[in-house]
Design a protein around this motif. Structure first.
Motif: not given
Length: 350
Positions: A165-176, A178-181, A326-332
């Motif tokens: 899909q030509n989408s290479h970005g990675v989003m940084k999730i918040t610390y809170k 990330a910790f919960l995940w 769900s974890f993937w969706l939270s990041r991308y």
């Protein structure tokens, strides 16, 4: 060259989807093998009584006179091995194709080689399961290895789809978040391990009744024996070796683990309640978790019928898949949505 790489990515996408499907089948057939006591249907490995297929009674007796042939159990065990071998061929095909794309994406190559290493370890665990006579440590690690293969196949599939899909970005999730995940992820792994430990020690109905256990809220337990990880290698662990209090301890810890995992998933849902797409995804995770809990309770109340125990394993695989997605969706997905919105805005202004 670009067109060739795109075709290979599409084929990799298909192969990872096939591998994902086969892994689920192998896990379920492995659980079925376990539940019908066919784990030692063949006394050797990788063959069965020294043969590539289940032999006749006479040949089996000549090979292992102290291990009488039970044809049904032997065929169940060999069917599981055939499926696992087919899965190994799929992994090899993926590694070969990923190597040809190594110059375009080192991450695909790394994930695929990790997948190959894990699948080889799974083969070793399969051998040790037989040669060590269902030693609980090996049986539990074999289950976790299968779920690790499932996770890697899914992650690789999602990663390749991202490239397609030509989408290479990675989003940084918040610390809170990330910790919960990570907390929820670790609790999920622990709960899966506890489930494997329950199964390998035959502790599924060590507790009678729910929510109490043997008419008590906190029954007599032997935690030190139940989680004694240096059990003797050598005895046949078919139907287990632990006494009742040790099995009760294992069963109760599995219940406690389920409670803690549920709390972590609810906290994740609450954290993402204002993001519609994440709310939908975590709704699925929570729905599968609740269904899995109901199936677990029913297994206790109905004395572990085969079909329901198998459904409990299927629920565990579904929970892993939904959690990883769900974890993937939270990041991308948030970044992808922002990129799509920006692109549409540019097209409208031009």
């Amino acid at each position: 060259m670009v067109e060739t790489s795109s075709r290979r990515l599409v084929w990799l996408l298909r192969l990872t989807l096939l591998g994902l499907f086969l892994t689920v089948v192998v896990i379920l057939v492995g659980a079925w093998t376990r539940l019908v006591d066919a784990g030692l249907g063949c006394p050797d490995w990788p063959g069965c009584y020294g043969q590539a297929v289940v032999p006749s009674t006479e040949r089996a007796f000549a090979h292992s006179p102290d291990h009488p042939l039970e044809s049904f159990k032997a065929w169940v065990e060999m069917f599981h091995r055939y499926l696992a071998s087919g899965l190994g061929l799929v992994v090899l095909s993926i590694v070969v194709m990923a190597r040809s794309l190594k110059a375009h994406s080192i991450s695909l190559w790394r994930i695929s080689t990790t997948l190959l290493i894990i699948i080889l370890m799974q083969g070793a665990f399969g051998a040790f399961t037989v040669t060590l006579k269902l030693w609980p440590q090996v049986v539990t690690l074999h289950l976790l290895g299968g779920l690790s293969v499932l996770t890697l196949f899914l992650w690789l599939h999602l990663r390749i789809r991202q490239f397609v899909q030509n989408s290479h970005g990675v989003m940084k999730i918040t610390y809170k978040s990330a910790f919960l995940w990570w907390v929820a992820g670790m609790l999920l792994v622990v709960q899966l391990a506890l489930g494997g430990w329950v199964s390998s020690n035959y502790a599924g109905i060590a507790c009678q009744g729910f929510p109490t256990c043997n008419t008590q809220w906190w029954p007599q337990m032997d935690l030190s024996e139940g989680f004694h990880l240096t059990q003797t290698v050598g005895p046949n662990y078919l139907h287990g070796q632990l006494h009742a209090d040790a099995r009760t301890a294992i069963h109760m810890m599995h219940r406690v683990g389920a409670l803690l995992l549920g709390i972590a998933l609810i906290l994740l849902y609450w954290d993402y309640r204002e993001l519609h797409f994440m709310k939908q995804s975590l709704n699925i995770v929570l729905g599968i978790y609740v269904l899995q809990a109901i199936i677990g309770i029913a297994n206790v109340l109905w004395w572990l019928p085969l079909w329901l125990a198998l459904l409990h394993t299927a629920g565990a695989t579904a929970l892993v898949i939904s959690f990883i997605v769900s974890f993937w969706l939270s990041r991308y997905e948030q970044l992808n949505a922002r990129t799509d919105t920006a692109s549409r805005a540019v097209r409208l202004t031009t």
